[in-house]
Scaffold this motif. Structure first.
Motif, PDB file in Angstrom:
ATOM      1  N   PHE A 195     -20.545  80.839 -23.043  1.00 48.01           N
ATOM      2  CA  PHE A 195     -19.385  79.964 -23.237  1.00 48.01           C
ATOM      3  C   PHE A 195     -18.128  80.781 -23.511  1.00 48.01           C
ATOM      4  O   PHE A 195     -17.048  80.454 -22.986  1.00 48.01           O
ATOM      5  CB  PHE A 195     -19.633  78.987 -24.390  1.00 48.01           C
ATOM      6  N   ALA A 196     -18.240  81.818 -24.302  1.00 50.12           N
ATOM      7  CA  ALA A 196     -17.075  82.638 -24.638  1.00 50.12           C
ATOM      8  C   ALA A 196     -16.428  83.205 -23.387  1.00 50.12           C
ATOM      9  O   ALA A 196     -15.195  83.200 -23.240  1.00 50.12           O
ATOM     10  CB  ALA A 196     -17.488  83.768 -25.582  1.00 50.12           C
ATOM     11  N   ARG A 197     -17.243  83.683 -22.468  1.00 44.76           N
ATOM     12  CA  ARG A 197     -16.710  84.256 -21.233  1.00 44.76           C
ATOM     13  C   ARG A 197     -16.028  83.186 -20.381  1.00 44.76           C
ATOM     14  O   ARG A 197     -14.928  83.384 -19.878  1.00 44.76           O
ATOM     15  CB  ARG A 197     -17.835  84.924 -20.438  1.00 44.76           C
ATOM     16  N   GLU A 198     -16.679  82.022 -20.242  1.00 43.54           N
ATOM     17  CA  GLU A 198     -16.104  80.997 -19.387  1.00 43.54           C
ATOM     18  C   GLU A 198     -14.879  80.344 -20.023  1.00 43.54           C
ATOM     19  O   GLU A 198     -13.983  79.874 -19.306  1.00 43.54           O
ATOM     20  CB  GLU A 198     -17.145  79.931 -19.043  1.00 43.54           C
ATOM     21  N   LEU A 199     -14.835  80.318 -21.348  1.00 45.45           N
ATOM     22  CA  LEU A 199     -13.638  79.799 -22.012  1.00 45.45           C
ATOM     23  C   LEU A 199     -12.398  80.558 -21.562  1.00 45.45           C
ATOM     24  O   LEU A 199     -11.341  79.957 -21.321  1.00 45.45           O
ATOM     25  CB  LEU A 199     -13.795  79.913 -23.537  1.00 45.45           C
ATOM     26  N   MET A 200     -12.534  81.867 -21.391  1.00 44.08           N
ATOM     27  CA  MET A 200     -11.388  82.673 -20.963  1.00 44.08           C
ATOM     28  C   MET A 200     -11.304  82.790 -19.447  1.00 44.08           C
ATOM     29  O   MET A 200     -10.235  82.608 -18.857  1.00 44.08           O
ATOM     30  CB  MET A 200     -11.461  84.065 -21.607  1.00 44.08           C
ATOM     31  N   GLU A 201     -12.428  83.053 -18.797  1.00 42.21           N
ATOM     32  CA  GLU A 201     -12.395  83.316 -17.363  1.00 42.21           C
ATOM     33  C   GLU A 201     -12.130  82.062 -16.536  1.00 42.21           C
ATOM     34  O   GLU A 201     -11.378  82.109 -15.549  1.00 42.21           O
ATOM     35  CB  GLU A 201     -13.711  83.946 -16.911  1.00 42.21           C
ATOM     36  N   LEU A 202     -12.721  80.924 -16.936  1.00 44.16           N
ATOM     37  CA  LEU A 202     -12.674  79.731 -16.100  1.00 44.16           C
ATOM     38  C   LEU A 202     -11.812  78.607 -16.656  1.00 44.16           C
ATOM     39  O   LEU A 202     -11.312  77.779 -15.897  1.00 44.16           O
ATOM     40  CB  LEU A 202     -14.088  79.192 -15.879  1.00 44.16           C
ATOM     41  N   PHE A 203     -11.654  78.538 -17.965  1.00 39.99           N
ATOM     42  CA  PHE A 203     -10.968  77.392 -18.550  1.00 39.99           C
ATOM     43  C   PHE A 203      -9.504  77.652 -18.895  1.00 39.99           C
ATOM     44  O   PHE A 203      -8.696  76.726 -18.839  1.00 39.99           O
ATOM     45  CB  PHE A 203     -11.693  76.926 -19.823  1.00 39.99           C
ATOM     46  N   THR A 204      -9.156  78.878 -19.270  1.00 39.64           N
ATOM     47  CA  THR A 204      -7.810  79.093 -19.809  1.00 39.64           C
ATOM     48  C   THR A 204      -7.025  80.240 -19.177  1.00 39.64           C
ATOM     49  O   THR A 204      -5.824  80.107 -18.960  1.00 39.64           O
ATOM     50  CB  THR A 204      -7.873  79.343 -21.326  1.00 39.64           C
ATOM     51  N   LEU A 205      -7.655  81.367 -18.902  1.00 35.99           N
ATOM     52  CA  LEU A 205      -6.902  82.564 -18.535  1.00 35.99           C
ATOM     53  C   LEU A 205      -7.131  83.069 -17.119  1.00 35.99           C
ATOM     54  O   LEU A 205      -6.183  83.490 -16.442  1.00 35.99           O
ATOM     55  CB  LEU A 205      -7.238  83.715 -19.504  1.00 35.99           C
ATOM     56  N   GLY A 206      -8.380  83.064 -16.682  1.00 35.45           N
ATOM     57  CA  GLY A 206      -8.723  83.804 -15.482  1.00 35.45           C
ATOM     58  C   GLY A 206      -8.857  85.273 -15.831  1.00 35.45           C
ATOM     59  O   GLY A 206      -8.292  85.757 -16.826  1.00 35.45           O
TER      60      GLY A 206
END
Length: 544
Positions: A195-206
């Motif tokens: 979840f931590a990775r996808e929070l940044m990679e997919l949900f907010t920052l790329g």
């Protein structure tokens, strides 16, 4: 790769070839040009799923693009939550048939609704959750996954517009998301980074900013994983909840900032420390979904600045984009390949075919075969077809088609109008013809139906040239009997010949019964069905 036929059609289209680096693009300033059926149809196709007559008339009722776009967004924002299905209140429910019920409810909402449903589709790709993965989780209560998916679907509805940061926070705590990205297994001393990775990679920052720099490090991922520990799921209440006994309460260092971060404060940190990156990331995804699969970096950067100025209010960002001069550039009319959802729901809406239970089941199965089943994205990245280009620059929408999938689309749509249920029930196109055109004028009808079904300008769609002359008595040839025939564009003449086939143009008309009521022979309806079948097999029909 995209099929050769569609690829060639795009390569030859002026809409494609105009889109080059030498062209001066319009920006986010309000569109003040002509507001006609053409522009209104473009807005409706991009904000709804298909061009339905009442939606087009509503858009045309406004005097300019800004008023029309703002009204469509405001109407979407005010769309009420759907009533819960009966099975949702039954604690013993939750099998795959109930997931199918959610899919069917969504198809109905897409058919009857507008921008709210398109935005739910956008967010279901952005915050990807798949029911098939949840069904396999060992720590979840038996047969509860459909109910979790229904709450996820309701969350998409409720927060499709409004503050993006609040949406990220609420989605992060949604039970389906907590399960899907394994954050329920993330605890102090046993971190899970999914979840931590996808929070940044997919949900907010790329992973990268607009200049190609890393938006976060692997150490940031590890530290965020520690910050978001402690979340579990209560299957009885279908809710994510915080269990402090599983939380890592020690200090974490994220983006160079040290603190005892938890889920809420780490999201605060992302939006405060990386505000520009978040705005650019979500603006780019909105641009690719609503404007073009090939991003315009200048316009996206300007949209990101506006997003920040509006405090990440997605509704306001959409109003700006959908009323912009850039959005209405002609090169964007029919520039993006339809997804399977767009193909099927658009077809039903354009032809005004009410989706029965049997038809929805037919579509559900066909969408599985075409690689886009609702609530079952391919990966955590969603469907590539909705996303920005790959790292090599290939537009994501090319993934929707290949040489195997293209014929399936043709066959599936033809089945719908010729009786997918093998019961001999054929679509009757007469009412549609009466609503959008003059059914007794084949020249007008052929052009109006083509404009209704095809997004690109008709002079770009590659209409087949018909060398044979019109059927019938040469003395009644349209060149001497139809007003304005000599000025008709070639595509209009060819389209009319395709519609008529062997029927003389002067026989393509209504009959009168003994009471003077007009009616049309079955041969008339069959000619229109065959014509629709021809139009939907043009490469241009695959474009929106």
């Amino acid at each position: 790769m995209i099929s050769e036929e569609i690829n060639e059609g795009l390569r030859e289209s002026p809409i494609k070839t105009k889109n080059n680096s030498n062209q001066q693009a319009a920006g986010l300033e309000a569109y003040t040009g002509t507001w006609s059926k053409t522009q209104a149809a473009h807005l409706v196709r991009r904000t709804h799923l298909g061009l339905k007559i009442n939606n087009l008339n509503y858009a045309r009722s406004f005097s300019n693009a800004t008023d029309a776009a703002e009204a469509i967004v405001d109407n979407a924002i005010s769309t009420p939550l759907p009533d819960d299905p009966q099975w949702f209140s039954n604690s013993n429910s939750g099998d795959v048939q109930d997931v199918y019920d959610i899919q069917f409810r969504w198809m109905d909402a897409m058919y009857n609704g507008g921008l709210r449903e398109r935005m739910k589709l956008f967010w279901s790709n952005h915050f990807a959750v798949s029911y098939s993965n949840m069904n396999a989780l060992p720590d979840k209560a038996s047969d509860s996954y459909a109910s979790h998916m229904y709450k996820y679907w309701k969350l998409l509805h409720e927060y499709s517009f409004g503050n993006f940061k609040e949406f990220v926070t609420r989605m992060s705590k949604n039970s389906a998301m907590v399960y899907y990205l394994n954050n329920y297994n993330n605890r102090e001393g046993q971190p899970n980074e999914d979840f931590a990775r996808e929070l940044m990679e997919l949900f907010t920052l790329g992973p990268k900013d607009k200049d190609g720099n890393d938006n976060y490090s692997e150490n940031d991922v590890a530290e965020v994983a520690r910050a978001v520990t402690g979340w579990r799921v209560n299957d009885a209440t279908l809710s994510g909840y915080f269990d402090e006994s599983r939380f890592d309460s020690s200090s974490k260092t994220i983006f160079g900032v040290a603190s005892n971060f938890d889920l809420d404060t780490v999201i605060d940190l992302i939006f405060s420390q990386k505000e520009q990156e978040v705005a650019y990331f979500i603006s780019k995804k909105l641009y690719v979904f609503f404007v073009s699969a090939q991003p315009n970096e200048t316009v996206i950067s300007d949209l990101a600045d506006y997003c920040i100025a509006q405090n990440f209010d997605i509704g306001e960002v959409l109003k700006k984009l959908l009323s912009s001069a850039h959005f209405y550039e002609e090169r964007f009319y029919g520039c993006r390949i339809k997804s399977p959802t767009e193909v099927f729901i658009s077809y039903l809406r354009e032809l005004e075919i009410t989706p029965t239970s049997q038809l929805k089941e037919y579509i559900r199965l066909r969408m599985q075969e075409l690689n886009e089943e609702l609530l079952r994205p391919e990966t955590v990245f969603g469907w590539a077809g909705y996303n920005p280009p790959y790292s090599d620059g290939t537009p994501g929408h090319y993934s929707w088609l290949n040489t195997n999938l293209m014929p399936s689309r043709w066959d599936n749509l033809t089945d719908i109008i010729y009786g997918y249920d093998n019961a001999g029930n054929r679509y009757n196109p007469i009412r549609l013809a009466e609503k959008i055109s003059d059914p007794s004028n084949p020249f007008t009808l052929a052009e109006d139906l083509a404009e209704h079904l095809l997004a690109p300008p008709l002079d770009t769609v590659g209409v087949r040239k018909i060398d044979e002359d019109f059927a019938g008595n040469p003395a009644l040839h349209p060149s001497t009997n139809v007003a304005g025939f000599d000025s008709f564009p070639e595509y209009k003449i060819n389209l009319t010949k395709i519609l008529l086939g062997t029927i003389p143009w002067y026989e393509f008309t209504a009959n009168s019964d003994q009471d003077g009521n007009l009616y049309y022979e079955e041969t008339f309806a069959e000619a229109i069905r065959q014509y629709i079948s021809y139009l939907q097999q043009l490469p241009a029909y695959q474009l929106i």
